[in-house]
Design a protein around this motif. Sequence first.
Motif, PDB file in Angstrom:
ATOM      1  N   THR A 233       0.852  -1.184   0.000  1.00 54.61           N
ATOM      2  CA  THR A 233       0.000   0.000   0.000  1.00 54.61           C
ATOM      3  C   THR A 233       0.889   1.234   0.000  1.00 54.61           C
ATOM      4  O   THR A 233       2.101   1.148   0.228  1.00 54.61           O
ATOM      5  N   GLU A 239      -0.290  11.555   6.020  1.00 57.31           N
ATOM      6  CA  GLU A 239      -0.774  10.517   6.929  1.00 57.31           C
ATOM      7  C   GLU A 239       0.291  10.096   7.945  1.00 57.31           C
ATOM      8  O   GLU A 239      -0.026   9.516   8.977  1.00 57.31           O
ATOM      9  N   THR A 306      -1.228   4.540  11.855  1.00 56.60           N
ATOM     10  CA  THR A 306      -1.339   5.119  10.517  1.00 56.60           C
ATOM     11  C   THR A 306      -1.792   4.069   9.507  1.00 56.60           C
ATOM     12  O   THR A 306      -2.675   4.316   8.678  1.00 56.60           O
ATOM     13  N   LYS A 309      -5.472   3.180  10.059  1.00 60.95           N
ATOM     14  CA  LYS A 309      -6.372   4.188   9.501  1.00 60.95           C
ATOM     15  C   LYS A 309      -6.438   4.075   7.982  1.00 60.95           C
ATOM     16  O   LYS A 309      -7.517   4.180   7.377  1.00 60.95           O
ATOM     17  N   ASN A 310      -5.290   3.842   7.356  1.00 59.80           N
ATOM     18  CA  ASN A 310      -5.229   3.687   5.902  1.00 59.80           C
ATOM     19  C   ASN A 310      -6.068   2.508   5.439  1.00 59.80           C
ATOM     20  O   ASN A 310      -6.865   2.616   4.490  1.00 59.80           O
ATOM     21  N   SER A 312      -8.488   1.027   7.084  1.00 57.77           N
ATOM     22  CA  SER A 312      -9.890   1.286   7.406  1.00 57.77           C
ATOM     23  C   SER A 312     -10.554   2.132   6.331  1.00 57.77           C
ATOM     24  O   SER A 312     -11.682   1.846   5.897  1.00 57.77           O
ATOM     25  N   ASN A 313      -9.858   3.153   5.857  1.00 58.32           N
ATOM     26  CA  ASN A 313     -10.396   4.013   4.802  1.00 58.32           C
ATOM     27  C   ASN A 313     -10.587   3.243   3.496  1.00 58.32           C
ATOM     28  O   ASN A 313     -11.588   3.418   2.797  1.00 58.32           O
ATOM     29  N   GLU A 314      -9.617   2.389   3.172  1.00 59.31           N
ATOM     30  CA  GLU A 314      -9.696   1.616   1.923  1.00 59.31           C
ATOM     31  C   GLU A 314     -10.847   0.611   1.981  1.00 59.31           C
ATOM     32  O   GLU A 314     -11.587   0.436   1.011  1.00 59.31           O
ATOM     33  N   SER A 316     -13.562   0.822   3.838  1.00 57.36           N
ATOM     34  CA  SER A 316     -14.815   1.582   3.804  1.00 57.36           C
ATOM     35  C   SER A 316     -15.145   1.996   2.375  1.00 57.36           C
ATOM     36  O   SER A 316     -16.310   1.969   1.960  1.00 57.36           O
ATOM     37  N   ARG A 317     -14.121   2.369   1.596  1.00 58.18           N
ATOM     38  CA  ARG A 317     -14.328   2.731   0.189  1.00 58.18           C
ATOM     39  C   ARG A 317     -14.854   1.558  -0.632  1.00 58.18           C
ATOM     40  O   ARG A 317     -15.795   1.710  -1.422  1.00 58.18           O
ATOM     41  N   ASN A 360     -19.267   0.329  10.647  1.00 65.87           N
ATOM     42  CA  ASN A 360     -18.198   0.979  11.411  1.00 65.87           C
ATOM     43  C   ASN A 360     -16.968   0.076  11.374  1.00 65.87           C
ATOM     44  O   ASN A 360     -16.946  -0.982  12.007  1.00 65.87           O
ATOM     45  N   ASP A 362     -13.238  -0.918  12.185  1.00 67.22           N
ATOM     46  CA  ASP A 362     -12.182  -0.690  13.158  1.00 67.22           C
ATOM     47  C   ASP A 362     -11.052  -1.682  12.903  1.00 67.22           C
ATOM     48  O   ASP A 362     -11.274  -2.903  12.920  1.00 67.22           O
TER      49      ASP A 362
END
Length: 374
Positions: A233, A239, A306, A309-310, A312-314, A316-317, A360, A362
């Motif tokens: 990634t 970030e 970090t 979070k990265n 988690s964002n991916e 969710s997308r 959600n 996590d």
Amino acid sequence: MKKYNSFIMLLCLSSLLSGCAESNILDKIGLTTLVGYDLGTEDKMEITAVIREVNPEFQSNVEIITTENDTSKGNRMKANRKLSKKITVGQMRVILFGEKLAKENLHYYIDLNLENANVSNGLYMAVVEDETAPLLNYKYENIDDIGQHIFRLLEQNITQEYMISPTLHETAHDFYSIGRDIAMPIIKRDEEHIEMSGIALFKGGTMVSTLPVKDSFFVKLVRDSFKSGFFETNLKEEEMPPGLLKKPSSEIPIVFDAIRSKRELKLIDASTPEFDLNLKLKARVLEIYPDVNLGDPELVKKLEKTISKNLSNEISRVIAHAQEVESDIFGFGEKYRSTVRNSDLTKEKWHEMYKNMKVNVDIDFVILRNGVFE
């Protein structure tokens, strides 16, 4: 002693006879290893079959035959008229679907193969960009057996957990389950090579969208648990926690392997519906560029946050995209149906609820202290 000698002679004779029988059988049949389905003209079915023929000296030859007919059996009859040997499907390892056909509906083709007792439930299924016939009929310089090559391509990527598993059994389960949809790998020809290019998302039996091949990692994280694996990634400079980078960089590629993951999915609100998706990952950082300051345990903890979070964002997308096209390839609906009593859930009802679902995400990412740290 005479009885013993007689037994040995009978055993040798039996072996010779069985060997002759096997030669005669292989000499009379063609082993279908791969079948590709495409839309034919005037609503007909076009089938391209990869057939291995074995002669009595156990030398093999690969034939690729494309036919068009109203039915699968009719296509087999046409193919038999072009060969000197009877076609069998007991050794079939892969079924491919042309993209146009997949966008119509694969229900008939799933049932067709599921109901055939000679077809293994463990064979792989995949979608081909454009059509299957040109991909299979192309004269590759370094591929002698296209059927075996595609099987090995799928097998090694699935075994190494680079791609989701799309067996006939798994595909049929997802198709008939209320609250889960089909996902299949996509392959394409790139000059002299065949490669994975993405994931096909289905709503019911119809392909409705795709995801790029790099997103297979996120799809697998949500659907399954990792036992090994490998992933790359890119972290953006903004970030990264202060003090981690030894020199400025706009992007930080990071590679980790030896991935272990544990997935926990919990329905917290049936009316929305709303889920908590908790993923625990442990992995070894294999490579990171540019040089970073990893001597400080506090900075390592910040790096873990970090990456969490990265990811988690991916994730969710990817989930949001699947919701947009109403394709529940993750099985959130199955969890809803098993949790909510008397939900009377149907595929149609769940797809409508799925669009407004909230998840959600996590992530708890832990770096194993080896590899790049040693």
